[in-house]
Scaffold this active site. Structure first.
Site, PDB file in Angstrom:
ATOM      1  N   HIS A  10       0.824  -1.223   0.000  1.00 18.93           N
ATOM      2  CA  HIS A  10       0.000   0.000   0.000  1.00 18.93           C
ATOM      3  C   HIS A  10       0.863   1.281   0.000  1.00 18.93           C
ATOM      4  CE1 HIS A  10      -3.177  -2.911   0.654  1.00 18.93           C
ATOM      5  NE2 HIS A  10      -2.356  -3.457   1.513  1.00 18.93           N
ATOM      6  N   GLU A  24      -2.477   0.198   7.876  1.00 14.36           N
ATOM      7  CA  GLU A  24      -1.605  -0.870   7.379  1.00 14.36           C
ATOM      8  C   GLU A  24      -0.372  -0.315   6.672  1.00 14.36           C
ATOM      9  OE1 GLU A  24      -3.535  -3.439   4.601  1.00 14.36           O
ATOM     10  OE2 GLU A  24      -1.731  -4.644   4.262  1.00 14.36           O
ATOM     11  N   HIS A  79       2.639  -6.874   4.683  1.00 17.91           N
ATOM     12  CA  HIS A  79       1.261  -6.383   4.840  1.00 17.91           C
ATOM     13  C   HIS A  79       0.759  -6.621   6.254  1.00 17.91           C
ATOM     14  CE1 HIS A  79       0.042  -5.720   0.545  1.00 17.91           C
ATOM     15  NE2 HIS A  79       1.196  -6.345   0.395  1.00 17.91           N
ATOM     16  N   GLU A 145       1.517 -11.460   6.264  1.00 21.78           N
ATOM     17  CA  GLU A 145       0.364 -10.723   6.818  1.00 21.78           C
ATOM     18  C   GLU A 145       0.603 -10.595   8.315  1.00 21.78           C
ATOM     19  OE1 GLU A 145      -2.018  -9.150   5.419  1.00 21.78           O
ATOM     20  OE2 GLU A 145      -2.518 -10.076   3.486  1.00 21.78           O
TER      21      GLU A 145
HETATM   22 ZN   LIG Z   1      -2.346  -5.315   2.419  1.00 28.09          ZN
END
Ligand SMILES: [Zn+2]
Length: 243
Positions: A10, A24, A79, A145
């Site tokens: 992102h 995030e 992420h 993640e």
């Molecule tokens: Zn993400």
């Protein structure tokens, strides 16, 4: 010289998951910058290239093209998760991934869970999914993640600098083991910080306490002396006695 591509997910107009006062994109960037610094400071023969080192937006295709063009040996995309539930940590490789990606995922996942052990993070396991970053990268590629932004217990962990450090350390250990990197000799492992910048996990309380004038707002990361402590205590006591 091994080339490691770290892709902070992102950025810019794309915040990624948002919740509990966290974005995030910020955590992905913190972890990515930390991984670059710690790998290059502490290991020989490694160069870490970043998709982004600031809060900017890049398309997914720009990310994988840049990593391919640079001839990176591996790619790790960083992420945070969202979607509720109990939270936890998980990693992704491509559904038809090359064996090298499976090997990278094995060691990376294991080392990050080892680093997270003191914090009671749930292990959601090693998974495969048709995701752009792991599909389009020519080199072994894994997407991590790092806990759930929208799960309160995970978000509370992500606000602690020790947890961010553990995430960085786990990525560093996994990458170093996968690539067989050697530690630099005679250089102590340092975790320097800028004492003038408040740690993300303390930000809200530091702001509250400086707004209330218990602290003057300077040098949030500096040790406190007895005389400074006495001043803070007197401010607390005086404030209480006025109520
Ligand atoms: Zn993400």
């Amino acid at each position: 010289m091994k080339k490691v591509w770290i892709d902070a997910g992102h950025g810019g107009k794309d915040s990624g998951a948002v919740g509990n006062g966290l974005k995030e994109k910020d955590i992905a960037l913190d972890v990515s910058l930390g991984v670059k610094k710690r790998l290059e400071d502490n290991y020989d023969g490694v160069q870490v290239l970043l998709t982004r080192s600031t809060d900017v937006f890049l398309e997914l295709s720009e990310r994988t093209k840049a990593a391919d063009k640079a001839g990176a040996d591996i790619l790790v995309s960083v992420h945070c998760n969202a979607g509720g539930g109990a939270g936890g940590f998980e990693t992704f490789r491509y559904i038809n991934s090359q064996p090298a990606s499976v090997a990278l995922q094995n060691v990376l996942h294991k080392e990050i869970m080892v680093a997270l052990k003191p914090f009671g993070v749930i292990d959601r396991g090693q998974k495969a999914k048709n995701l752009h970053m792991v599909r389009e990268s020519k080199m072994p590629a894994v997407l991590t993640e790092n806990l759930f932004i929208d799960v309160a217990s995970d978000a509370a962990k992500l606000k602690r600098q020790e947890v961010i450090d553990a995430l960085i350390e786990g990525h560093v250990q996994g990458i170093a083991k996968y690539l067989g990197l050697n530690k630099k000799e005679g250089k102590p492992v340092t975790k320097e910080r800028d004492i003038n910048i408040v740690s993300p996990w303390a930000e809200a309380v530091w702001k509250d306490m400086t707004d209330k004038k218990y602290f003057d707002g300077s040098r949030p990361g500096a040790p406190i002396t007895r005389e400074e402590m006495a001043i803070v205590l007197s401010r607390v006591i005086n404030n209480l006695s006025h109520k």
